[in-house]
Design an enzyme around this catalytic site. Structure first.
Site, short mmCIF file in Angstrom:
data_model
loop_
_atom_site.label_atom_id
_atom_site.label_comp_id
_atom_site.label_asym_id
_atom_site.label_seq_id
_atom_site.Cartn_x
_atom_site.Cartn_y
_atom_site.Cartn_z
N SER A 140 0.54 -0.92 -0.15
CA SER A 140 -0.11 0.08 -0.12
C SER A 140 0.54 1.78 -0.02
O SER A 140 1.12 1.10 -0.86
CB SER A 140 -1.13 -0.14 1.31
N LYS B 141 -0.93 -4.34 -2.87
CA LYS B 141 -2.24 -4.09 -3.23
C LYS B 141 -2.54 -2.42 -3.13
O LYS B 141 -1.71 -1.67 -2.29
CB LYS B 141 -1.85 -3.94 -1.16
N ASP C 45 10.37 6.23 -10.07
CA ASP C 45 10.03 6.60 -11.53
C ASP C 45 10.76 7.95 -11.88
O ASP C 45 10.89 8.47 -12.72
CB ASP C 45 8.15 6.78 -10.75
#
Length: 723
Positions: free
Chosen positions: A489, A514, A500
């Protein structure tokens, strides 16, 4: 992750909760008739069949509408769905296929394709008929088991060349009652044999098994309408995704207590797993986490209070098990569990945990410094461990300028590490199951100047982008983020953003996956936890199902086939949306090959890694066992081989630390119990993974001095390519 406050709930596309709904319920109750699924038992009055209520029928209709019109997954209620609900329901009621027979299943053929239309209109009787028959079959099986014990354990033959299947979830249903009798005789023999090999006397074995079967039998007789309704609704809601579920009024009460963290207990999230209670995760800083022996995927089979005998809880309702585990602060609860890596469900261990409140300060981020000797140059590496993404909301709302939060604490720790003169930073997110979304967003902001951190898409395809608006950077140097399968999460949002942005390297094993957001919605009867949104990285790829794939992988003991989003039935798939413009600080493509090569060279000669690989291979071999022998001599030889391997691995680790080896497995287990009881001890077993993170950080500096600081770079915006 609870981020309901950040999301707009959509209105249900229907009106008129009064007369229209009342008419639907009236029709539903009029047409709901028994399907004649009555079981024959020796005493037909012993089990009182449960029946649906008007409140449950009303809740069913509301659930069906919410699922169809507000869930993230666009899924209608069809004949095909009826068959899937039927299979899911049977899996919940008899997942190991040890109660029902093929004869029983043939009786359900007529209703199998009709459950969907019945569930639309609150016709619950078909589901209750199935539940009642399963309960009656459970009673019959337990009565058979007790009669077998009555005949004496000496009547069981352990000389034959027999085996028993460990996992029957994919096995064929037995054809009839006679075949089930043979299967249950094998199951009883397996339970007896496992306890004999652990040195238990037959009298005690019989007492243990009798207590187990009588306890389960008592629970079967005490079945309630609410048990059937919750099981049926969860089989229904699970068709949309595994995180959508129905909470009965009693379960809702426990859920709300757990969410407020006011529960005095052991700090573990539990769920039902067929007839067992399974540990889903441990709350960081909680008693179970600090004690160290209880692990995710362990199954609880018995609970004992201080100074009292343990109570077998196989077959108990989840709320009743929770009530047993809950208790006053500083009291001790004893759990008998089947370890997640056990080769046989009859192998258990006993864990004693002192109850306490989960304190926010014990979930806090912490720091350490490690020093690496690398030829001509040494490096000092800062390590920040983040167990969860937390924030003291009450103190924040009260205007306390010193309220605790993950980002505030990490910012302070970074400053202290910089004062210590560290060359680089390792952020350890292993076993971090998530927490407050805004903290993940703010934490990313400590390592970038500003920009988007995560995208959230709802079922209407509306996309919300969370941004770090603060241009300040708390840490601008080389960064490594450690993750494992239990990183979920918010941890995945942070690790994905760092990856990224090219801000650092992610090291470890594939994360949980998740990537969905749930909201809890009240019903007339209980609550519905429903998935309403999905998380997406700034590069466009979802964290759902796939998680974050590390740049450099380190194997883990955790069984990915049992733990992780992709191990769950009906999990929402991975997909991607458009990337959002974001800065790319470093391009690792030119050095990642050399970084991996250096890492593999170090691990190729690392005694700690070789030992980890050996342990993983041992555990994998145990997981691959499909059957166990019921022949005493064969089983004993297998048991002794497993025990020898455990002792050899433990002693190899002792040797690495310069400690005396254990003379026996009993000595090892006594030492483990003593370690677990001493909360001041720290587990240094996987320190080499943190040190390896430091070495990778040092490799980055040696290969590209530009990585000393992102502030020296000329930033450029990129549109990340499709993944």
């Amino acid at each position: 992750m609870t981020i309901a406050e950040n999301m707009m709930s959509r209105r249900l596309p229907f009106t008129g909760r009064g007369k229209g709904l009342g008419r639907a319920l009236a029709v539903a109750l009029l047409v709901s008739t028994s399907l004649g699924l009555q079981a024959k038992t020796e005493d037909s009055t012993a089990y009182e069949p449960v029946a649906p209520t008007i409140d449950q029928a009303r809740a069913n209709i509301l659930i069906a509408r919410q699922l169809q019109f507000t869930h993230f997954r666009d899924l209608g209620i069809s004949d095909e769905l009826s068959g899937d609900v039927f299979s899911s329901y049977l899996e919940y009621l008899d997942g190991q296929r040890i109660y029902l027979t093929q004869e029983d299943l043939r009786r359900f053929e007529r209703v199998k394709s009709q459950l969907g239309s019945a569930l639309k209109t609150g016709q619950l009787q078909p589901g209750f008929d199935i539940y009642n028959l399963v309960q009656q079959r459970i009673i019959e099986r337990l009565q058979f088991a007790l009669k077998t014990l009555d005949q004496g354990l000496d009547k069981l033959d352990f000389s034959a060349e027999e085996t028993v299947l460990l996992d029957r979830s994919e096995a064929d249903w037995e054809p009839d009652t006679a075949a089930l009798d043979k299967l249950w005789t094998k199951r009883i023999k397996n339970a007896v044999l496992a306890q004999r090999l652990n040195g238990t006397e037959d009298d005690k074995i019989e007492e243990n098994l009798r207590q187990r079967y009588e306890g389960q039998l008592k629970r079967a007789y005490q079945a309630r309408s609410e048990d059937a309704f919750q099981a049926y609704m969860n089989a229904f809601t699970s068709m949309w995704d595994p995180h959508t579920s129905y909470f009965s009024p009693r379960t809702s009460e426990n859920f709300n207590i757990n969410m407020s963290l006011s529960l005095e207990g052991i700090g573990a999230v539990l769920q039902s797993d067929n007839e067992y209670t399974k540990v889903v995760r441990l709350v960081p800083g909680g008693p179970a986490s600090k004690q160290g022996q209880l692990q995710p995927a362990d199954r609880i089979v018995a609970v004992g209070q201080e100074g009292e005998k343990t109570v077998n809880v196989i077959g108990w309702r989840l709320d009743e098990v929770v009530d047993l585990i809950r208790g006053p602060r500083d009291s001790v609860v004893t759990l008998d569990v089947i370890p997640a890596n056990a080769s046989d469900e009859t192998v258990t261990k006993t864990i004693a945990i002192k109850r306490d409140e989960v304190k926010l300060e014990e979930q806090s981020a912490s720091k350490d410094v490690i020093e690496l000797e690398r030829g001509s140059e040494d490096y000092k590496v800062g390590v920040i461990t983040i167990p969860t993404f937390y924030a003291d909301f009450q103190a924040m709302q009260a205007g306390d300028p010193n309220y605790k939060s993950t980002t505030r604490d990490v910012r302070k720790l970074i400053g202290e590490l910089q004062d210590d003169g560290v060359d680089g930073l390792v952020v350890d997110l292993r076993n971090n199951g998530g927490g407050a979304l805004h903290e993940a967003n703010d934490l990313v902001g400590l390592f970038i100047d500003k920009g988007p951190t995560v995208q959230i898409r709802n079922a209407n395809n509306d996309v919300q982008v969370l941004n770090d608006e603060d241009p300040s950077v708390a840490y601008d140097g080389p960064l490594v983020v450690l993750v494992n399968r239990m990183s979920a999460s918010a941890s995945e949002i942070f690790a994905g953003a760092i990856q990224d942005y090219g801000r650092g390297l992610v090291v470890g094993s594939q994360t949980f996956g998740k990537g969905t957001v749930q909201a809890v919605r009240p019903l007339n009867h209980g609550q519905l936890k429903i998935t309403q949104s999905k998380f997406y990285r700034v590069s466009g790829g979802s964290t759902q199902h796939k998680g974050v794939i590390p740049d450099i992988e380190i194997p883990s003991r955790i069984d990915k086939t049992r733990i992780g989003e992709d191990a769950l039935d009906h999990a929402l798939p991975w997909d991607q949306i458009e990337a959002v413009p974001h800065t790319r600080y470093f391009d690792f493509s030119g050095i990642i090959g050399e970084l991996r090569k250096r890492h593999e060279t170090r691990f190729g000669t690392s005694p700690e890694f070789k030992l980890l690989q050996r342990e993983i291979e041992f555990l994998e071999k145990q997981r691959q066992l499909e059957t166990v022998s019921l022949n005493f001599k064969e089983r004993k030889a297998q048991h002794e081989q497993i025990e020898r391997t455990r002792l050899t691995i433990a002693n190899a680790r002792r040797e690495l630390r310069g400690e005396e080896p254990f003379e026996s497995l009993e000595a090892l287990e006594d030492w483990q119990d003593a370690q677990a009881a001493d909360l001041d001890t720290t587990d240094e077993e996987l320190d080499f993974v943190i040190r390896e993170g430091g070495h990778i950080m040092a490799d980055m500096l040696e290969l590209d001095q530009q990585m000393v600081s992102i502030l020296q770079l000329r930033h450029f915006a990129v549109q990340a390519p499709a993944q």
